[in-house]
Design an enzyme around this catalytic site. Structure first.
Site, PDB file in Angstrom:
ATOM      1  N   HIS A   1       0.848  -1.201   0.000  1.00  0.00           N
ATOM      2  CA  HIS A   1       0.000   0.000   0.000  1.00  0.00           C
ATOM      3  C   HIS A   1       0.884   1.252   0.000  1.00  0.00           C
ATOM      4  O   HIS A   1       0.678   2.183  -0.788  1.00  0.00           O
ATOM      5  CB  HIS A   1      -0.935  -0.002   1.207  1.00  0.00           C
ATOM      6  CG  HIS A   1      -1.594   1.322   1.467  1.00  0.00           C
ATOM      7  ND1 HIS A   1      -2.595   1.816   0.664  1.00  0.00           N
ATOM      8  CD2 HIS A   1      -1.369   2.273   2.414  1.00  0.00           C
ATOM      9  CE1 HIS A   1      -2.968   3.008   1.124  1.00  0.00           C
ATOM     10  NE2 HIS A   1      -2.238   3.318   2.185  1.00  0.00           N
TER      11      HIS A   1
ATOM     12  N   ASP B   1       6.933  21.270 -26.765  1.00  0.00           N
ATOM     13  CA  ASP B   1       6.848  19.938 -26.138  1.00  0.00           C
ATOM     14  C   ASP B   1       7.911  19.883 -25.050  1.00  0.00           C
ATOM     15  O   ASP B   1       8.564  20.894 -24.776  1.00  0.00           O
ATOM     16  CB  ASP B   1       7.087  18.816 -27.179  1.00  0.00           C
ATOM     17  CG  ASP B   1       6.463  17.494 -26.732  1.00  0.00           C
ATOM     18  OD1 ASP B   1       6.715  17.067 -25.591  1.00  0.00           O
ATOM     19  OD2 ASP B   1       5.729  16.880 -27.524  1.00  0.00           O
TER      20      ASP B   1
ATOM     21  N   TRP C   1       6.923   0.174   3.959  1.00  0.00           N
ATOM     22  CA  TRP C   1       7.552   0.775   2.765  1.00  0.00           C
ATOM     23  C   TRP C   1       8.971   1.237   3.051  1.00  0.00           C
ATOM     24  O   TRP C   1       9.739   1.500   2.127  1.00  0.00           O
ATOM     25  CB  TRP C   1       6.702   1.934   2.228  1.00  0.00           C
ATOM     26  CG  TRP C   1       6.930   3.262   2.880  1.00  0.00           C
ATOM     27  CD1 TRP C   1       6.533   3.620   4.133  1.00  0.00           C
ATOM     28  CD2 TRP C   1       7.615   4.395   2.327  1.00  0.00           C
ATOM     29  NE1 TRP C   1       6.916   4.916   4.393  1.00  0.00           N
ATOM     30  CE2 TRP C   1       7.575   5.424   3.305  1.00  0.00           C
ATOM     31  CE3 TRP C   1       8.234   4.667   1.103  1.00  0.00           C
ATOM     32  CZ2 TRP C   1       8.159   6.682   3.096  1.00  0.00           C
ATOM     33  CZ3 TRP C   1       8.812   5.925   0.911  1.00  0.00           C
ATOM     34  CH2 TRP C   1       8.774   6.912   1.901  1.00  0.00           C
TER      35      TRP C   1
ATOM     36  N   SER D   1      13.075   6.176 -13.830  1.00  0.00           N
ATOM     37  CA  SER D   1      12.008   6.948 -14.467  1.00  0.00           C
ATOM     38  C   SER D   1      11.939   8.362 -13.896  1.00  0.00           C
ATOM     39  O   SER D   1      11.852   9.346 -14.642  1.00  0.00           O
ATOM     40  CB  SER D   1      10.674   6.226 -14.247  1.00  0.00           C
ATOM     41  OG  SER D   1       9.602   7.071 -14.572  1.00  0.00           O
ATOM     42  N   SER D   2      12.031   8.461 -12.564  1.00  0.00           N
ATOM     43  CA  SER D   2      11.948   9.780 -11.921  1.00  0.00           C
ATOM     44  C   SER D   2      13.118  10.663 -12.324  1.00  0.00           C
ATOM     45  O   SER D   2      12.944  11.868 -12.561  1.00  0.00           O
ATOM     46  CB  SER D   2      11.961   9.639 -10.402  1.00  0.00           C
ATOM     47  OG  SER D   2      10.756   9.103  -9.965  1.00  0.00           O
TER      48      SER D   2
ATOM     49  N   HIS E   1      12.776  11.924   3.773  1.00  0.00           N
ATOM     50  CA  HIS E   1      12.169  13.199   4.131  1.00  0.00           C
ATOM     51  C   HIS E   1      12.009  14.128   2.931  1.00  0.00           C
ATOM     52  O   HIS E   1      10.907  14.635   2.710  1.00  0.00           O
ATOM     53  CB  HIS E   1      12.827  13.906   5.315  1.00  0.00           C
ATOM     54  CG  HIS E   1      11.977  15.070   5.687  1.00  0.00           C
ATOM     55  ND1 HIS E   1      10.876  14.949   6.487  1.00  0.00           N
ATOM     56  CD2 HIS E   1      11.972  16.337   5.241  1.00  0.00           C
ATOM     57  CE1 HIS E   1      10.242  16.103   6.528  1.00  0.00           C
ATOM     58  NE2 HIS E   1      10.888  16.972   5.787  1.00  0.00           N
TER      59      HIS E   1
ATOM     60  N   GLU F   1      11.565  13.255   0.057  1.00  0.00           N
ATOM     61  CA  GLU F   1      10.485  12.629  -0.711  1.00  0.00           C
ATOM     62  C   GLU F   1       9.125  13.226  -0.346  1.00  0.00           C
ATOM     63  O   GLU F   1       8.257  13.398  -1.202  1.00  0.00           O
ATOM     64  CB  GLU F   1      10.498  11.113  -0.471  1.00  0.00           C
ATOM     65  CG  GLU F   1       9.305  10.348  -1.014  1.00  0.00           C
ATOM     66  CD  GLU F   1       9.209  10.344  -2.535  1.00  0.00           C
ATOM     67  OE1 GLU F   1      10.252  10.505  -3.201  1.00  0.00           O
ATOM     68  OE2 GLU F   1       8.090  10.183  -3.045  1.00  0.00           O
TER      69      GLU F   1
ATOM     70  N   TYR G   1       8.523  16.219   0.354  1.00  0.00           N
ATOM     71  CA  TYR G   1       8.376  17.488  -0.364  1.00  0.00           C
ATOM     72  C   TYR G   1       8.336  17.292  -1.867  1.00  0.00           C
ATOM     73  O   TYR G   1       7.770  18.114  -2.590  1.00  0.00           O
ATOM     74  CB  TYR G   1       9.459  18.471   0.086  1.00  0.00           C
ATOM     75  CG  TYR G   1       9.206  18.788   1.528  1.00  0.00           C
ATOM     76  CD1 TYR G   1       8.213  19.708   1.868  1.00  0.00           C
ATOM     77  CD2 TYR G   1       9.839  18.091   2.547  1.00  0.00           C
ATOM     78  CE1 TYR G   1       7.893  19.940   3.184  1.00  0.00           C
ATOM     79  CE2 TYR G   1       9.520  18.323   3.877  1.00  0.00           C
ATOM     80  CZ  TYR G   1       8.545  19.247   4.190  1.00  0.00           C
ATOM     81  OH  TYR G   1       8.215  19.457   5.485  1.00  0.00           O
TER      82      TYR G   1
ATOM     83  N   SER H   1      -1.613  26.717  -5.972  1.00  0.00           N
ATOM     84  CA  SER H   1      -1.274  28.117  -6.263  1.00  0.00           C
ATOM     85  C   SER H   1      -1.871  28.596  -7.581  1.00  0.00           C
ATOM     86  O   SER H   1      -1.817  29.789  -7.888  1.00  0.00           O
ATOM     87  CB  SER H   1       0.251  28.295  -6.292  1.00  0.00           C
ATOM     88  OG  SER H   1       0.788  27.998  -5.029  1.00  0.00           O
TER      89      SER H   1
ATOM     90  N   HIS I   1      14.501  13.106  12.262  1.00  0.00           N
ATOM     91  CA  HIS I   1      13.294  13.204  13.095  1.00  0.00           C
ATOM     92  C   HIS I   1      12.426  11.959  12.956  1.00  0.00           C
ATOM     93  O   HIS I   1      11.467  11.799  13.690  1.00  0.00           O
ATOM     94  CB  HIS I   1      12.504  14.492  12.813  1.00  0.00           C
ATOM     95  CG  HIS I   1      11.996  14.622  11.410  1.00  0.00           C
ATOM     96  ND1 HIS I   1      11.789  15.835  10.819  1.00  0.00           N
ATOM     97  CD2 HIS I   1      11.657  13.698  10.473  1.00  0.00           C
ATOM     98  CE1 HIS I   1      11.324  15.650   9.589  1.00  0.00           C
ATOM     99  NE2 HIS I   1      11.242  14.366   9.366  1.00  0.00           N
ATOM    100  N   HIS I   2      12.780  11.086  12.001  1.00  0.00           N
ATOM    101  CA  HIS I   2      12.078   9.806  11.876  1.00  0.00           C
ATOM    102  C   HIS I   2      12.701   8.750  12.778  1.00  0.00           C
ATOM    103  O   HIS I   2      12.225   7.622  12.822  1.00  0.00           O
ATOM    104  CB  HIS I   2      12.114   9.317  10.429  1.00  0.00           C
ATOM    105  CG  HIS I   2      11.386  10.229   9.485  1.00  0.00           C
ATOM    106  ND1 HIS I   2      10.055  10.086   9.177  1.00  0.00           N
ATOM    107  CD2 HIS I   2      11.802  11.320   8.797  1.00  0.00           C
ATOM    108  CE1 HIS I   2       9.684  11.036   8.337  1.00  0.00           C
ATOM    109  NE2 HIS I   2      10.726  11.803   8.094  1.00  0.00           N
TER     110      HIS I   2
ATOM    111  N   THR J   1       6.604  27.071   5.196  1.00  0.00           N
ATOM    112  CA  THR J   1       5.289  26.481   4.943  1.00  0.00           C
ATOM    113  C   THR J   1       4.200  27.439   5.407  1.00  0.00           C
ATOM    114  O   THR J   1       3.176  27.626   4.730  1.00  0.00           O
ATOM    115  CB  THR J   1       5.145  25.128   5.663  1.00  0.00           C
ATOM    116  OG1 THR J   1       6.297  24.335   5.349  1.00  0.00           O
ATOM    117  CG2 THR J   1       3.913  24.383   5.204  1.00  0.00           C
TER     118      THR J   1
ATOM    119  N   LYS K   1       3.590  30.101   2.882  1.00  0.00           N
ATOM    120  CA  LYS K   1       2.737  29.668   1.771  1.00  0.00           C
ATOM    121  C   LYS K   1       1.264  29.669   2.167  1.00  0.00           C
ATOM    122  O   LYS K   1       0.415  30.177   1.433  1.00  0.00           O
ATOM    123  CB  LYS K   1       3.161  28.281   1.275  1.00  0.00           C
ATOM    124  CG  LYS K   1       4.561  28.277   0.685  1.00  0.00           C
ATOM    125  CD  LYS K   1       4.919  26.974   0.007  1.00  0.00           C
ATOM    126  CE  LYS K   1       4.221  26.824  -1.315  1.00  0.00           C
ATOM    127  NZ  LYS K   1       4.663  27.776  -2.342  1.00  0.00           N
TER     128      LYS K   1
ATOM    129  N   ARG L   1       1.020   1.056  15.229  1.00  0.00           N
ATOM    130  CA  ARG L   1       0.735   0.910  13.805  1.00  0.00           C
ATOM    131  C   ARG L   1       1.305  -0.413  13.301  1.00  0.00           C
ATOM    132  O   ARG L   1       2.096  -1.062  14.000  1.00  0.00           O
ATOM    133  CB  ARG L   1       1.345   2.084  13.028  1.00  0.00           C
ATOM    134  CG  ARG L   1       2.847   2.156  13.116  1.00  0.00           C
ATOM    135  CD  ARG L   1       3.413   3.436  12.526  1.00  0.00           C
ATOM    136  NE  ARG L   1       3.380   3.437  11.075  1.00  0.00           N
ATOM    137  CZ  ARG L   1       4.170   4.186  10.295  1.00  0.00           C
ATOM    138  NH1 ARG L   1       5.082   4.986  10.848  1.00  0.00           N
ATOM    139  NH2 ARG L   1       4.092   4.142   8.996  1.00  0.00           N
TER     140      ARG L   1
HETATM  141 CU    CU Z   1      10.420  13.714   7.693  1.00  0.00          CU
END
Ligand code: CU
Length: 531
Positions: free
Chosen positions: A83, A112, A148, A175-176, A259, A261, A263, A274, A308-309, A334, A337, A456
C-alpha cells in the site's frame, strides 16, 4: 507543417494500413507527445491508486475488529508495505508528473518537453515496475512485509518478493530521474521570450525545485536498496552488526531520501493549489516572490531534518535537539505559503466550484497535517508517539488531504482544457463532500488511537481501541467507493458533455493570476508556434 504531416499520414494509411503516426495501441506505445504522455501518467496513477486503495481496504477490514478475521499477520504486513510503496511511487508521484507533462510546456510556451523520446521511456518504465510490485504478492514467501521503509534486518531476511520490490524501486528511480532531467531542461531552456524565471507560473517553479530534489535523493534510495540487495545475496554486511555493519545506518540513508520525498510529493501539490486559488478568488496570487523563496527554502531545509524519523534509535540528546529545531524551521516557509494562499482569497470574488472546494479542503486539512507534524517534531513527544496510529493519521493528512486533494483540484480545474468538455459540477461537488467527510471519518479518529497507544502496522489490537477503529473503517470504505464516482465523472467528461469555454472559470485562466505583474500579450497557454 501539421497539415503536411496529416496528408502524408492519410496517404500512407491508405496504401499500407499504417503510417508514420501509428494508431491504436501503438500510438500510445510510441508517442512522444507531452499531452499523450501526461494522459498516460494520469491513468497509470489512477490504476495504481485503485490497487493501493484496495490494499488499504483489506487493512481497514481486518482492523474493523480486534483479533484476526480475514488475513494472516504475514499477509497484513505485505498489504502495509505494498500500500505504501504503490501509493507513494505508483499513484501520487506519477499523478504530478502527469500534470507536469500536460501543463509545463503550455505554461512556458514550449512546443513539447525537451527530450520527447526520453519522456516516452520515462513513462513506459512505470508499468513494469507497477507489475513487479503488485506481482510480488504471488511469489513464494509473498511480498516484502517490512513496511515501505524496508528496514533491515527484516528486509535482508525476506523472500523473493523483496528482490522484486528492490528492482521496482530501481526502475521507478530511473524513471523519476529521467523525468526530472526533462523538466529542468524544458523549464530552463525552452521558455518563450519574455518568460523570465520570476514570471514563471507557480506550478513550473514547484516542479523545477522538485526535479532537483528528485535528482538529489533518488540515487540515495537506489544506493540504500542496492546495499540491502548485496547484503541479501552477495555476502556484504552493510547493515549486519555481526559482520561489522550497522542496521541504523540504513535508517539514516533511507530517511535522507525519505524526508525530501515528502516534499517531492508536496511541492507540486502546492503548485497546483497556487493556480486554483487565484483563479477562483479572481485575484493574482499574493506574495509571488515570497512563494518562490518559500519553495526553495522548504527544499533546502528538507535535506537536514531526516533523523526526526529516528528519535528512538539511541542518538545523543544534542542530535535529537538539532533535528527537532531544524524540523520546526520548516514550519516557517510552509506558514508563508499558507498565509499567502489565505491572503489571495482575502476579499476576492470567490466562487466554490469543485476545484476550489478541493483547494480549500487541501488548505484546511493539510494545515492540520502540518500541525501534527510539528507535534511529532518534538523529541519528547515523539518518543511517546513513535510507531503509533498518531503518525499514521499525521501523514495521511499530508498525503491524502494534501497531495491527493490537490491532484483532484488539478484534474477538475484542467479537465475542461484537456477534454474540451465541462465536467458535471453537481457530481463533482458530491465527490468532494463524500471524500471530505469520509476522509476525516477514516483518519481523524486515528489521532485518538495513537494518543491512546495503539501501535501501527499490527493486525490485532486491544479491546478498548475498537470504537475508533470501526469509525475509521466505515470512513475508509466510503472514501474508497467515492473514488468510483470520481472515475465516473472523468469518463463522462471525456465522452462528452457541455462544451468548455475558452476560459471556463469566468475570465480567469489561472495562469495570468500566478504572475506578479500584468500578463504579457499572449497568455502562454496556447503556444503561438502550434497555432
Ligand atoms: Cu520527515
Amino acid at each position: 507543417m501539421e497539415a503536411a504531416n496529416v496528408h502524408v499520414h492519410g496517404a500512407h494509411d491508405a496504401a499500407h494500413g499504417h503510417g508514420h503516426h501509428p494508431t491504436g495501441l501503438m500510438r500510445w506505445v510510441t508517442t512522444t507527445n507531452h499531452k499523450d504522455i501526461g494522459t498516460m501518467y494520469l491513468w497509470f496513477s489512477f490504476a495504481m491508486f485503485m490497487v493501493g486503495g484496495a490494499m488499504a481496504l483489506i487493512i481497514r477490514a481486518e482492523l474493523f475488529q480486534p483479533g484476526l478475521q480475514y488475513v494472516s499477520p504475514e499477509f497484513f504486513n505485505q498489504m502495509i508495505t505494498l500500500h505504501g510503496l504503490i501509493m507513494v511511487f505508483g499513484a501520487i508521484m506519477p499523478a504530478f508528473v502527469g500534470f507536469a507533462n500536460w501543463m509545463i510546456p503550455m505554461m512556458i510556451g514550449a512546443p513539447d518537453m525537451a527530450f520527447a523520446r526520453m519522456n516516452n521511456w520515462s513513462f513506459w518504465l512505470l508499468p513494469p515496475a507497477g507489475i513487479l510490485l503488485t506481482a510480488s504478492m504471488f511469489v513464494t514467501g509473498g511480498a516484502a512485509g517490512t513496511g515501505w521503509t524496508l528496514y533491515p534486518p527484516l528486509s535482508v531476511q525476506m523472500g523473493m518478493g523483496m528482490d522484486m520490490a528492490i528492482f521496482a524501486v530501481h526502475i521507478l528511480g530511473m524513471s523519476s530521474i529521467m523525468g526530472s532531467i526533462n523538466i529542468i531542461t524544458t523549464i530552463l531552456n525552452m521558455r518563450a521570450p519574455g518568460m523570465t524565471l520570476m514570471r514563471l507560473p507557480m506550478f513550473c517553479w514547484t516542479w523545477l525545485v522538485t526535479a532537483y530534489l528528485l535528482i538529489a535523493v533518488m540515487p540515495v534510495l537506489a544506493g540504500a536498496v542496492t546495499m540491502i540487495l548485496t547484503d541479501r545475496h552477495f555476502g556484504t554486511s552493510f547493515f549486519n552488526a555481526a559482520g561489522g555493519g550497522d542496521p541504523v545506518m540504513f535508517q539514516h540513508i533511507f530517511w535522507f531520501f525519505g524526508h525530501p520525498e515528502v516534499y517531492i510529493i508536496a511541492l507540486p501539490a502546492f503548485g497546483v493549489i497556487s493556480h486554483v486559488i487565484p483563479a477562483f478568488a479572481r485575484k493574482p496570487i499574493f506574495g509571488y516572490t515570497s512563494m518562490v523563496y518559500a519553495i526553495a527554502s522548504i527544499a533546502l531545509i528538507s535535506f537536514i531534518v531526516w533523523a526526526h524519523h529516528m528519535y528512538v534509535v539511541g542518538m545523543p540528546v544534542a542530535g535529537q535537539l538539532y533535528f527537532m529545531y531544524a524540523t520546526m524551521l520548516i514550519a516557517v516557509p510552509t506558514g508563508v505559503k499558507v498565509f499567502n494562499w489565505v491572503a489571495t482569497m482575502w476579499r476576492g470574488s470567490m466562487t466554490f466550484e469543485t476545484p476550489m472546494l478541493f483547494a480549500i479542503g487541501f488548505l484546511f486539512l493539510f494545515t492540520i497535517g502540518g500541525f501534527t507534524g510539528l507535534v511529532l517534531s518534538m523529541t519528547s513527544v515523539d518518543v511517546q508517539l513513535q510507531d503509533t496510529y498518531y503518525v499514521v493519521a499525521h501523514f495521511h493528512y499530508v498525503m491524502v488531504a494534501g497531495a491527493l486533494y490537490s491532484a483532484f483540484a488539478g484534474v477538475y480545474y484542467w479537465l475542461p482544457k484537456w477534454t474540451g468538455h465541462m465536467y458535471d459540477e453537481t457530481l463533482g461537488k458530491w465527490h468532494f463532500w463524500l471524500s471530505f467527510i469520509s476522509f476525516n471519518a477514516a483518519f481523524f479518529p486515528q489521532h485518538f488511537l495513537g494518543l491512546a497507544g495503539m501501535p501501527r502496522r499490527i493486525p490485532d489490537y486491544a479491546l478498548q481501541f475498537t470504537d475508533f477503529n470501526q469509525v475509521s473503517t466505515y470512513g475508509a470504505f466510503v472514501f474508497g467507493l467515492s473514488q468510483l464516482l470520481f472515475l465516473y465523472v472523468v469518463l463522462k467528461t471525456i465522452r462528452g458533455g457541455e462544451k468548455a469555454a475558452d476560459k471556463p472559470w469566468e475570465g480567469a485562466t489561472g495562469l495570468e493570476w500566478t504572475l506578479p505583474s500584468p500578463p504579457p500579450h499572449h497568455s502562454f497557454e496556447e503556444p503561438p508556434i502550434l497555432k
